[in-house]
Motif scaffolding. Structure first.
Motif, PDB file in Angstrom:
ATOM      1  N   LEU A 272      13.443  -2.805  -6.378  1.00 40.34           N
ATOM      2  CA  LEU A 272      14.253  -3.119  -7.462  1.00 40.34           C
ATOM      3  C   LEU A 272      15.631  -2.508  -6.900  1.00 40.34           C
ATOM      4  N   VAL A 273      16.845  -3.314  -7.250  1.00 41.44           N
ATOM      5  CA  VAL A 273      18.091  -2.877  -7.070  1.00 41.44           C
ATOM      6  C   VAL A 273      18.838  -3.361  -8.599  1.00 41.44           C
ATOM      7  N   ALA A 274      19.527  -2.382  -9.109  1.00 40.58           N
ATOM      8  CA  ALA A 274      20.251  -2.972 -10.408  1.00 40.58           C
ATOM      9  C   ALA A 274      21.610  -2.114 -10.427  1.00 40.58           C
ATOM     10  N   ASP A 275      22.322  -2.799 -11.090  1.00 39.02           N
ATOM     11  CA  ASP A 275      23.703  -1.921 -11.534  1.00 39.02           C
ATOM     12  C   ASP A 275      23.573  -2.093 -13.178  1.00 39.02           C
ATOM     13  N   SER A 276      24.524  -1.463 -13.932  1.00 40.18           N
ATOM     14  CA  SER A 276      24.584  -1.505 -15.268  1.00 40.18           C
ATOM     15  C   SER A 276      24.538  -2.775 -16.132  1.00 40.18           C
ATOM     16  N   ALA A 277      24.567  -3.891 -15.298  1.00 41.62           N
ATOM     17  CA  ALA A 277      24.513  -5.128 -16.200  1.00 41.62           C
ATOM     18  C   ALA A 277      23.332  -5.851 -15.905  1.00 41.62           C
ATOM     19  N   ARG A 278      22.708  -5.768 -14.655  1.00 41.46           N
ATOM     20  CA  ARG A 278      21.483  -6.654 -14.434  1.00 41.46           C
ATOM     21  C   ARG A 278      20.824  -6.149 -13.256  1.00 41.46           C
ATOM     22  N   VAL A 279      19.511  -6.725 -13.210  1.00 42.80           N
ATOM     23  CA  VAL A 279      18.698  -6.547 -11.964  1.00 42.80           C
ATOM     24  C   VAL A 279      19.250  -7.403 -10.898  1.00 42.80           C
ATOM     25  N   LEU A 280      19.940  -6.888  -9.558  1.00 39.86           N
ATOM     26  CA  LEU A 280      20.439  -7.663  -8.557  1.00 39.86           C
ATOM     27  C   LEU A 280      19.128  -8.037  -7.572  1.00 39.86           C
ATOM     28  N   LEU A 281      18.152  -7.196  -7.455  1.00 40.42           N
ATOM     29  CA  LEU A 281      17.211  -7.349  -6.477  1.00 40.42           C
ATOM     30  C   LEU A 281      15.804  -7.302  -7.171  1.00 40.42           C
ATOM     31  N   ASP A 282      14.813  -8.209  -7.041  1.00 42.87           N
ATOM     32  CA  ASP A 282      13.460  -7.671  -7.621  1.00 42.87           C
ATOM     33  C   ASP A 282      12.526  -8.460  -6.809  1.00 42.87           C
ATOM     34  N   ARG A 283      11.553  -7.746  -6.031  1.00 42.22           N
ATOM     35  CA  ARG A 283      10.841  -8.284  -4.904  1.00 42.22           C
ATOM     36  C   ARG A 283       9.413  -7.381  -4.832  1.00 42.22           C
ATOM     37  N   HIS A 284       8.437  -8.365  -4.766  1.00 39.53           N
ATOM     38  CA  HIS A 284       7.072  -7.770  -4.461  1.00 39.53           C
ATOM     39  C   HIS A 284       6.821  -7.773  -3.095  1.00 39.53           C
TER      40      HIS A 284
ATOM     41  N   ASP B 125      23.117 -11.015  -1.460  1.00 42.08           N
ATOM     42  CA  ASP B 125      23.535 -10.946  -3.079  1.00 42.08           C
ATOM     43  C   ASP B 125      23.775 -10.050  -3.604  1.00 42.08           C
ATOM     44  N   LEU B 126      23.671  -8.699  -3.256  1.00 44.73           N
ATOM     45  CA  LEU B 126      23.987  -7.476  -3.651  1.00 44.73           C
ATOM     46  C   LEU B 126      25.448  -7.259  -3.557  1.00 44.73           C
ATOM     47  N   ASN B 127      26.052  -7.878  -2.916  1.00 41.98           N
ATOM     48  CA  ASN B 127      27.446  -7.862  -2.772  1.00 41.98           C
ATOM     49  C   ASN B 127      28.355  -8.277  -3.831  1.00 41.98           C
ATOM     50  N   ASP B 128      27.732  -9.273  -4.829  1.00 42.75           N
ATOM     51  CA  ASP B 128      28.423  -9.505  -6.060  1.00 42.75           C
ATOM     52  C   ASP B 128      28.607  -8.558  -7.007  1.00 42.75           C
ATOM     53  N   SER B 129      28.148  -7.304  -6.809  1.00 43.00           N
ATOM     54  CA  SER B 129      28.357  -6.263  -7.849  1.00 43.00           C
ATOM     55  C   SER B 129      29.026  -5.020  -7.092  1.00 43.00           C
ATOM     56  N   ALA B 130      30.052  -4.500  -7.727  1.00 42.82           N
ATOM     57  CA  ALA B 130      30.643  -3.160  -7.231  1.00 42.82           C
ATOM     58  C   ALA B 130      29.930  -1.919  -7.432  1.00 42.82           C
ATOM     59  N   GLY B 131      28.658  -1.983  -8.254  1.00 41.75           N
ATOM     60  CA  GLY B 131      27.982  -0.941  -8.412  1.00 41.75           C
ATOM     61  C   GLY B 131      28.513   0.151  -9.490  1.00 41.75           C
TER      62      GLY B 131
ATOM     63  N   PHE C 255      24.667   1.640  -8.070  1.00 37.23           N
ATOM     64  CA  PHE C 255      23.427   1.077  -7.871  1.00 37.23           C
ATOM     65  C   PHE C 255      22.168   1.909  -7.952  1.00 37.23           C
ATOM     66  N   ALA C 256      21.159   1.555  -8.740  1.00 37.66           N
ATOM     67  CA  ALA C 256      19.956   2.367  -8.838  1.00 37.66           C
ATOM     68  C   ALA C 256      19.133   1.559  -8.023  1.00 37.66           C
ATOM     69  N   THR C 257      18.423   2.294  -6.963  1.00 40.37           N
ATOM     70  CA  THR C 257      17.481   1.446  -6.206  1.00 40.37           C
ATOM     71  C   THR C 257      16.125   2.163  -6.199  1.00 40.37           C
ATOM     72  N   VAL C 258      15.108   1.185  -6.641  1.00 43.60           N
ATOM     73  CA  VAL C 258      13.646   1.918  -6.761  1.00 43.60           C
ATOM     74  C   VAL C 258      12.882   1.191  -5.791  1.00 43.60           C
TER      75      VAL C 258
END
Length: 367
Positions: free
Chosen positions: A78-90, A10-16, A18-21
């Motif tokens: 967490l992975v996010a771009d300037s528009a939204r959080v793309l990945l959020d998992r515990h 699903d991360l491929n939907d963004s061109a970046g 990216f911030a990865t935390v």
């Protein structure tokens, strides 16, 4: 670990960019909330130093501070771009140290090293009257047959008791059949990789006898005499899921070792060979040793599978930018429906540049 990577794709939907935390989200002390905020503040400062833009930082601020913390020890990815959080998992195990990165490609190696692939699981508690089933999506239902016969045998034998006992056993069997039919459907529909069955030994045996082979093969058992899902089942599910993940990983490593010993070109190792195979959509399983992957970068185009060491190797789709070799390759393999395995020091395989791949078809001279 072997990763079932739809959630990364699903991360491929963004061109970046990216911030990865990757952070410790443990919440088991009175000051846990404050400690959590302090950890995030430190990671946020690292992102600022790395050049993260204000919009992405604001997206992460809202995600980190707005979500409720899980009870007990946990990590958060967490992975996010300037528009939204793309990945959020515990994840169950917090990282030894938090990481924060900013770049044209998500820090997927850090994400994969910290997270576990999910094992879709069906849970059922069975007894003589039927069973309670928890599906992959968490929904719970109670199932029994239409049988109206007795479910308890007589305490003492007497004239005619043999026939009565046979009727009781027939009722048990019909109830087990009803539960098995529903379990089989939920296993297929949820693409389950694990079936956890609680109940006394006779009830579990009756259910096992009625299950389809595909369900019986993924069945793990726990002793419980009730007909409802027991409180301790989640601990059992976690342990059983760990076993499934490790078996997948060992199977993949063994397959790579076997393929490496043949001359049919269905295994490659080293940065150049793996990059060429990823570019050709040929990688079925990527093996990565995080401690041995070189810090060099690969070119990557607008198509995540357009990866190469040199620009002249990309016939289309780029190059647009470059990123760390491991992250670029993980994204490319996942984009082409491949899996990723994290190699461990005790594995009996040799990986040049910390990389190896099992291929769907030969690439390059071996083809």
């Amino acid at each position: 670990m072997v990763m079932r990577n739809i959630w990364i794709r699903d991360l491929n939907d963004s061109a970046g960019p990216f911030a990865t935390v990757v952070m410790d989200a443990t919440h088991d002390t009175a000051d846990a909330t404050e400690q959590y905020r302090l950890r995030w503040r430190d990671l946020r400062e690292r992102l600022v130093d790395a050049g993260a833009d204000d919009a992405t930082l604001a997206v992460l601020d809202e995600a980190v501070t707005g979500a409720g913390a899980p009870d007990g020890t946990a990590g958060r990815l967490l992975v996010a771009d300037s528009a939204r959080v793309l990945l959020d998992r515990h994840c169950e195990v917090p990282p030894e140290r938090g990481t924060a990165s900013w770049g044209p490609v998500p820090d997927l190696l850090a994400v994969l090293s910290s997270g576990s692939d999910e094992v879709p699981t069906v849970v059922v508690a069975v007894d003589r009257t039927g069973g309670e089933i928890r599906a992959v999506d968490g929904s719970v239902e109670t199932v029994s047959s239409d049988a109206t016969g007795p479910v308890h045998k007589a305490n003492t034998a007497g004239p005619g008791e043999g026939g009565a006992d046979a009727r009781v056993e027939e009722t048990w069997k019909r109830n087990a059949q009803a539960v098995a039919e529903r379990v089989d459907k939920l296993v297929r529909g949820g693409n389950a990789g694990l079936l956890v069955v609680a109940g006394d030994a006779p009830a579990r045996a009756r259910l096992r006898d009625e299950l389809a082979p595909a369900s019986a093969e993924i069945m793990a058992e726990i002793e419980n005499t009730g007909g409802t899902v027991p409180e301790q089942v989640d601990d059992t599910v976690r342990a059983a899921a760990d076993d499934v993940r490790e078996q997948r990983r060992v199977t993949a490593v063994t397959s790579y070792a076997t393929a490496s010993g043949r001359t049919d070109g269905l295994a490659v190792t080293g940065l150049s060979g793996v990059a060429a195979a990823a570019r050709a959509h040929a990688v079925e399983t990527l093996l990565v040793d995080p401690s041995a992957v070189p810090g060099t970068e690969l070119l990557v185009g607008t198509d995540p599978t357009a990866v190469a060491e040199r620009a002249d190797e990309l016939l289309a789709g780029g190059p647009e930018t470059s990123g760390p070799a491991a992250d670029v390759l993980v994204r490319a393999v996942v984009s082409a429906d491949g899996d990723v395995v994290q190699a461990r020091p005790g594995d009996d395989v040799t990986l040049s540049d910390g990389l190896g791949a099992i291929l769907r078809f030969p690439v390059g001279p071996a083809a």
